[in-house]
Design a protein around this motif. Sequence first.
Motif, PDB file in Angstrom:
ATOM      1  N   THR A 211     -26.876 -31.858  -7.110  1.00  0.00           N
ATOM      2  CA  THR A 211     -26.561 -32.327  -5.771  1.00  0.00           C
ATOM      3  C   THR A 211     -25.070 -32.603  -5.697  1.00  0.00           C
ATOM      4  OG1 THR A 211     -28.734 -33.378  -5.547  1.00  0.00           O
ATOM      5  CG2 THR A 211     -27.026 -34.065  -3.998  1.00  0.00           C
ATOM      6  N   GLY A 212     -24.400 -31.944  -4.759  1.00  0.00           N
ATOM      7  CA  GLY A 212     -22.958 -32.125  -4.630  1.00  0.00           C
ATOM      8  C   GLY A 212     -22.310 -30.936  -3.956  1.00  0.00           C
ATOM      9  N   HIS A 213     -21.056 -30.684  -4.283  1.00  0.00           N
ATOM     10  CA  HIS A 213     -20.314 -29.622  -3.604  1.00  0.00           C
ATOM     11  C   HIS A 213     -19.349 -28.953  -4.566  1.00  0.00           C
ATOM     12  CE1 HIS A 213     -16.981 -32.489  -3.716  1.00  0.00           C
ATOM     13  NE2 HIS A 213     -16.187 -31.480  -3.415  1.00  0.00           N
ATOM     14  N   LYS A 214     -18.838 -27.802  -4.139  1.00  0.00           N
ATOM     15  CA  LYS A 214     -17.738 -27.125  -4.819  1.00  0.00           C
ATOM     16  C   LYS A 214     -16.740 -26.698  -3.742  1.00  0.00           C
ATOM     17  CE  LYS A 214     -19.324 -27.722  -8.873  1.00  0.00           C
ATOM     18  NZ  LYS A 214     -18.634 -28.664  -9.791  1.00  0.00           N
ATOM     19  N   TRP A 215     -15.503 -27.124  -3.911  1.00  0.00           N
ATOM     20  CA  TRP A 215     -14.447 -26.878  -2.929  1.00  0.00           C
ATOM     21  C   TRP A 215     -13.971 -25.434  -2.982  1.00  0.00           C
ATOM     22  CZ3 TRP A 215     -12.993 -28.680   1.390  1.00  0.00           C
ATOM     23  CH2 TRP A 215     -11.683 -28.663   1.854  1.00  0.00           C
ATOM     24  N   PHE A 216     -14.025 -24.848  -4.167  1.00  0.00           N
ATOM     25  CA  PHE A 216     -13.734 -23.430  -4.338  1.00  0.00           C
ATOM     26  C   PHE A 216     -14.846 -22.807  -5.166  1.00  0.00           C
ATOM     27  CE2 PHE A 216      -9.405 -24.447  -3.103  1.00  0.00           C
ATOM     28  CZ  PHE A 216      -8.996 -23.298  -2.447  1.00  0.00           C
ATOM     29  N   CYS A 217     -15.567 -21.881  -4.577  1.00  0.00           N
ATOM     30  CA  CYS A 217     -16.579 -21.106  -5.286  1.00  0.00           C
ATOM     31  C   CYS A 217     -16.339 -19.645  -4.921  1.00  0.00           C
ATOM     32  CB  CYS A 217     -17.992 -21.536  -4.888  1.00  0.00           C
ATOM     33  SG  CYS A 217     -19.295 -20.610  -5.732  1.00  0.00           S
ATOM     34  N   SER A 218     -15.839 -18.885  -5.871  1.00  0.00           N
ATOM     35  CA  SER A 218     -15.478 -17.500  -5.585  1.00  0.00           C
ATOM     36  C   SER A 218     -16.666 -16.575  -5.743  1.00  0.00           C
ATOM     37  CB  SER A 218     -14.347 -17.055  -6.514  1.00  0.00           C
ATOM     38  OG  SER A 218     -13.151 -17.725  -6.192  1.00  0.00           O
ATOM     39  N   ALA A 219     -16.615 -15.482  -4.991  1.00  0.00           N
ATOM     40  CA  ALA A 219     -17.652 -14.449  -5.040  1.00  0.00           C
ATOM     41  C   ALA A 219     -19.049 -15.045  -4.833  1.00  0.00           C
ATOM     42  CB  ALA A 219     -17.580 -13.686  -6.358  1.00  0.00           C
ATOM     43  N   PRO A 220     -19.300 -15.690  -3.681  1.00  0.00           N
ATOM     44  CA  PRO A 220     -20.571 -16.394  -3.483  1.00  0.00           C
ATOM     45  C   PRO A 220     -21.797 -15.493  -3.402  1.00  0.00           C
ATOM     46  CG  PRO A 220     -19.301 -16.363  -1.444  1.00  0.00           C
ATOM     47  CD  PRO A 220     -18.405 -15.841  -2.518  1.00  0.00           C
ATOM     48  N   MET A 221     -21.620 -14.190  -3.311  1.00  0.00           N
ATOM     49  CA  MET A 221     -22.780 -13.296  -3.302  1.00  0.00           C
ATOM     50  C   MET A 221     -23.142 -12.822  -4.708  1.00  0.00           C
ATOM     51  SD  MET A 221     -24.165 -13.079  -0.396  1.00  0.00           S
ATOM     52  CE  MET A 221     -25.162 -11.602  -0.494  1.00  0.00           C
ATOM     53  N   SER A 222     -22.578 -13.472  -5.725  1.00  0.00           N
ATOM     54  CA  SER A 222     -22.933 -13.132  -7.094  1.00  0.00           C
ATOM     55  C   SER A 222     -24.360 -13.574  -7.405  1.00  0.00           C
ATOM     56  CB  SER A 222     -21.961 -13.798  -8.076  1.00  0.00           C
ATOM     57  OG  SER A 222     -20.651 -13.332  -7.884  1.00  0.00           O
ATOM     58  N   ASP A 223     -24.896 -13.047  -8.494  1.00  0.00           N
ATOM     59  CA  ASP A 223     -26.281 -13.350  -8.867  1.00  0.00           C
ATOM     60  C   ASP A 223     -26.411 -14.695  -9.567  1.00  0.00           C
ATOM     61  OD1 ASP A 223     -27.701 -10.646  -8.277  1.00  0.00           O
ATOM     62  OD2 ASP A 223     -25.883 -10.103  -9.359  1.00  0.00           O
ATOM     63  N   VAL A 271     -19.206 -24.554  -1.014  1.00  0.00           N
ATOM     64  CA  VAL A 271     -20.662 -24.555  -1.081  1.00  0.00           C
ATOM     65  C   VAL A 271     -21.178 -25.965  -1.325  1.00  0.00           C
ATOM     66  CG1 VAL A 271     -20.735 -22.177  -1.929  1.00  0.00           C
ATOM     67  CG2 VAL A 271     -20.713 -24.054  -3.566  1.00  0.00           C
ATOM     68  N   GLU A 272     -22.398 -26.201  -0.874  1.00  0.00           N
ATOM     69  CA  GLU A 272     -23.079 -27.479  -1.065  1.00  0.00           C
ATOM     70  C   GLU A 272     -24.364 -27.245  -1.842  1.00  0.00           C
ATOM     71  OE1 GLU A 272     -22.106 -30.532  -0.055  1.00  0.00           O
ATOM     72  OE2 GLU A 272     -20.258 -29.832   0.919  1.00  0.00           O
ATOM     73  N   PHE A 273     -24.649 -28.142  -2.781  1.00  0.00           N
ATOM     74  CA  PHE A 273     -25.896 -28.137  -3.549  1.00  0.00           C
ATOM     75  C   PHE A 273     -26.749 -29.327  -3.106  1.00  0.00           C
ATOM     76  CE2 PHE A 273     -22.912 -26.623  -7.147  1.00  0.00           C
ATOM     77  CZ  PHE A 273     -22.898 -25.332  -6.636  1.00  0.00           C
ATOM     78  N   ASP A 274     -28.015 -29.081  -2.889  1.00  0.00           N
ATOM     79  CA  ASP A 274     -28.934 -30.154  -2.491  1.00  0.00           C
ATOM     80  C   ASP A 274     -30.270 -29.895  -3.170  1.00  0.00           C
ATOM     81  OD1 ASP A 274     -30.247 -32.240  -1.302  1.00  0.00           O
ATOM     82  OD2 ASP A 274     -30.209 -31.416   0.728  1.00  0.00           O
ATOM     83  N   GLY A 275     -30.442 -30.471  -4.355  1.00  0.00           N
ATOM     84  CA  GLY A 275     -31.640 -30.178  -5.130  1.00  0.00           C
ATOM     85  C   GLY A 275     -31.633 -28.744  -5.637  1.00  0.00           C
ATOM     86  N   THR A 276     -30.471 -28.261  -6.049  1.00  0.00           N
ATOM     87  CA  THR A 276     -30.296 -26.877  -6.477  1.00  0.00           C
ATOM     88  C   THR A 276     -30.673 -26.742  -7.956  1.00  0.00           C
ATOM     89  OG1 THR A 276     -28.497 -26.657  -4.880  1.00  0.00           O
ATOM     90  CG2 THR A 276     -28.649 -24.983  -6.606  1.00  0.00           C
ATOM     91  N   TRP A 277     -31.567 -25.809  -8.241  1.00  0.00           N
ATOM     92  CA  TRP A 277     -32.089 -25.655  -9.599  1.00  0.00           C
ATOM     93  C   TRP A 277     -31.071 -24.951 -10.485  1.00  0.00           C
ATOM     94  CZ3 TRP A 277     -33.353 -21.510 -12.836  1.00  0.00           C
ATOM     95  CH2 TRP A 277     -34.192 -21.802 -13.921  1.00  0.00           C
ATOM     96  N   ALA A 278     -30.919 -25.467 -11.709  1.00  0.00           N
ATOM     97  CA  ALA A 278     -29.974 -24.884 -12.656  1.00  0.00           C
ATOM     98  C   ALA A 278     -30.450 -25.135 -14.076  1.00  0.00           C
ATOM     99  CB  ALA A 278     -28.582 -25.481 -12.454  1.00  0.00           C
ATOM    100  N   ARG A 279     -29.921 -24.347 -14.975  1.00  0.00           N
ATOM    101  CA  ARG A 279     -30.229 -24.501 -16.408  1.00  0.00           C
ATOM    102  C   ARG A 279     -28.973 -24.934 -17.154  1.00  0.00           C
ATOM    103  NH1 ARG A 279     -33.147 -18.851 -17.752  1.00  0.00           N
ATOM    104  NH2 ARG A 279     -33.351 -19.767 -19.854  1.00  0.00           N
ATOM    105  N   ARG A 280     -29.153 -25.856 -18.073  1.00  0.00           N
ATOM    106  CA  ARG A 280     -28.025 -26.374 -18.839  1.00  0.00           C
ATOM    107  C   ARG A 280     -27.503 -25.317 -19.818  1.00  0.00           C
ATOM    108  NH1 ARG A 280     -30.411 -30.097 -21.752  1.00  0.00           N
ATOM    109  NH2 ARG A 280     -30.204 -28.979 -23.738  1.00  0.00           N
ATOM    110  N   VAL A 281     -26.194 -25.232 -19.943  1.00  0.00           N
ATOM    111  CA  VAL A 281     -25.539 -24.354 -20.911  1.00  0.00           C
ATOM    112  C   VAL A 281     -24.766 -25.248 -21.872  1.00  0.00           C
ATOM    113  CG1 VAL A 281     -23.989 -22.406 -21.266  1.00  0.00           C
ATOM    114  CG2 VAL A 281     -25.286 -22.584 -19.130  1.00  0.00           C
ATOM    115  N   GLY A 282     -25.169 -25.284 -23.131  1.00  0.00           N
ATOM    116  CA  GLY A 282     -24.535 -26.182 -24.083  1.00  0.00           C
ATOM    117  C   GLY A 282     -25.085 -27.594 -23.957  1.00  0.00           C
ATOM    118  N   ASP A 283     -24.500 -28.505 -24.684  1.00  0.00           N
ATOM    119  CA  ASP A 283     -24.978 -29.882 -24.707  1.00  0.00           C
ATOM    120  C   ASP A 283     -24.437 -30.680 -23.525  1.00  0.00           C
ATOM    121  OD1 ASP A 283     -26.288 -29.386 -27.112  1.00  0.00           O
ATOM    122  OD2 ASP A 283     -24.517 -29.950 -28.304  1.00  0.00           O
ATOM    123  N   GLU A 284     -25.171 -31.714 -23.158  1.00  0.00           N
ATOM    124  CA  GLU A 284     -24.680 -32.634 -22.133  1.00  0.00           C
ATOM    125  C   GLU A 284     -23.377 -33.279 -22.601  1.00  0.00           C
ATOM    126  OE1 GLU A 284     -27.232 -35.628 -20.657  1.00  0.00           O
ATOM    127  OE2 GLU A 284     -28.658 -34.255 -19.731  1.00  0.00           O
TER     128      GLU A 284
END
Length: 545
Positions: A211-223, A271-284
């Motif tokens: 949950t949050g935002h990104k002020w710059f997110c390039s190539a938003p049509m990426s997979d 872009v804005e995230f609101d309950g957006t599903w993601a997988r962790r990469v590396g350790d917290e």
Amino acid sequence: MAATTHTVSNQVPPLVDYDVFAADRALTDAVERHLAPELLAGARDELGELGRSAGSAQVQRWGAQANEYPPKLRTHDRYGHRIDEVEFHPAWHRLLGHAVTAGLTDAWGRPGGHVRRAAGFLVWTQPEGGHGCPLSMTHAAVPALRTDPVLAAEWEPRLTSWVYEEGLRPPAQKAGVLFGMGMTEKQGGSDVRANTTRAEPLSADGEYLLTGHKWFCSAPMSDGFLVLAQAPGGLTCFLLPRVLPDGTRNAFAIQRLKDKLGNRSNASSEVEFDGTWARRVGDEGRGVRTIIEMVAATRLDCVLGSAALMRQAVAQAIHHCTYRSAFGGVLIEKPLMRNVLADLALESEAATVLALRLAAAYDADTETERAFLRIAVPTAKYWVTKRCTPLAGEALECLGGNGYVEESGMPRLLREAPLNSIWEGSGNVQALDVLRALQREPQALNAFLQEVGRARGADHRLDGAIKDMLTELADLNGIEARARRLVERMALVLQGSLLVRWAPPEVADAFCASRLGGDWGSAFGTLPHSMDLASIVERARPVAP
């Protein structure tokens, strides 16, 4: 009346239908130098085909069209459903598709892969630079994902695929995918540790909701995207897919596209995230460390992108002056114009030689070369991208009023020029990163000095510059305020050492006399008149040998 009075004369033919790779002597020499003999024939064939395509009238039209018709955001469909899609002109897809099918996202683990890809990237982005962004991020995502073998096994074959498939579908249904990156937030900018996007763990191991935002997110049509967010254990890296495995869209709201100075073919978004599903990469808590290899790779592409833009600007300037007459002769034969062109050519060749040397270090992948890259990449990123804008402006001026007109293509190069000095960390960020390496990683400085030292004794001006650099490195008190000057000196010494070892004598001599010997003005075109300027210009002329 027009038929009898409007006679066109003394106009320059377009620079078209030429081999961008074969006509670039600095680049072809670098490829031959850094690739093993058994790889050269195949590389020449690949890069020659790419170079002829890049120099064709068709691809040059694609580049113009992709910028004349920039991407458009469609947030909703006709029924009011949120879709968050970006529409691109067909020319964008043709450019991007050709690049992917030429292997410009595939370098890791391929023999000579980084040198071949770097040369291809430098060639192919000359007619249009904007589509280099998704190419770069897709390529650079691989080392970050390798921190998680499971994710790497799933995604790396798709990231390095030579198949381009546009459109949003579940990644498992696509033969090839593209990646973007989201690090910057509006309150922090380059200070990613100030990020506020939250990551809440789910019951399944490694899965989170963002949950949050990104002020710059390039190539938003990426997979997929690599993003940073605050997990319970601290700032962490995550893989965020646009489409979930069940085929539904992930929560990924594109608020708007940035209205940028240049790079207009490429969609940069908020872009804005609101309950957006993601997988962790590396350790917290180790997000920066996880994503740092991706950042290093994209920084190298900033160097390559600037070197490509420089080369195209110099090629256009020399081509114009070869055919344009003024004041009783061809411009290229005028001593002062020849001085300007030679100075521009030196800057371009130095950038190309340095960029390909960094790519070769990636291919070597030894402990010493990794240490060298740690300090050489931010050094090169700082200096080469800084030199791009004044070079583009001077090259434009070589065309006079014609260069200021959009049809010449030079204004697009000039608008694009500042980009790479800002993306992936501005000049101050690069300079501070070099200082950090100097203070914390002595092996990086040792590797840098070893590289520079290989040319010691070959040119007295280079030897003097190395001595001055060492004196400055010995005094780190108050170094932050003079970090830019130090990094500039390091970059020039590194470029000088490479040119002394590998460039023709006239190129190395002029570079050392001007950049290292102190006989250099604040503008291009102030080389010592006794240099062999004609040979330098001829070497850079965009004609295949």
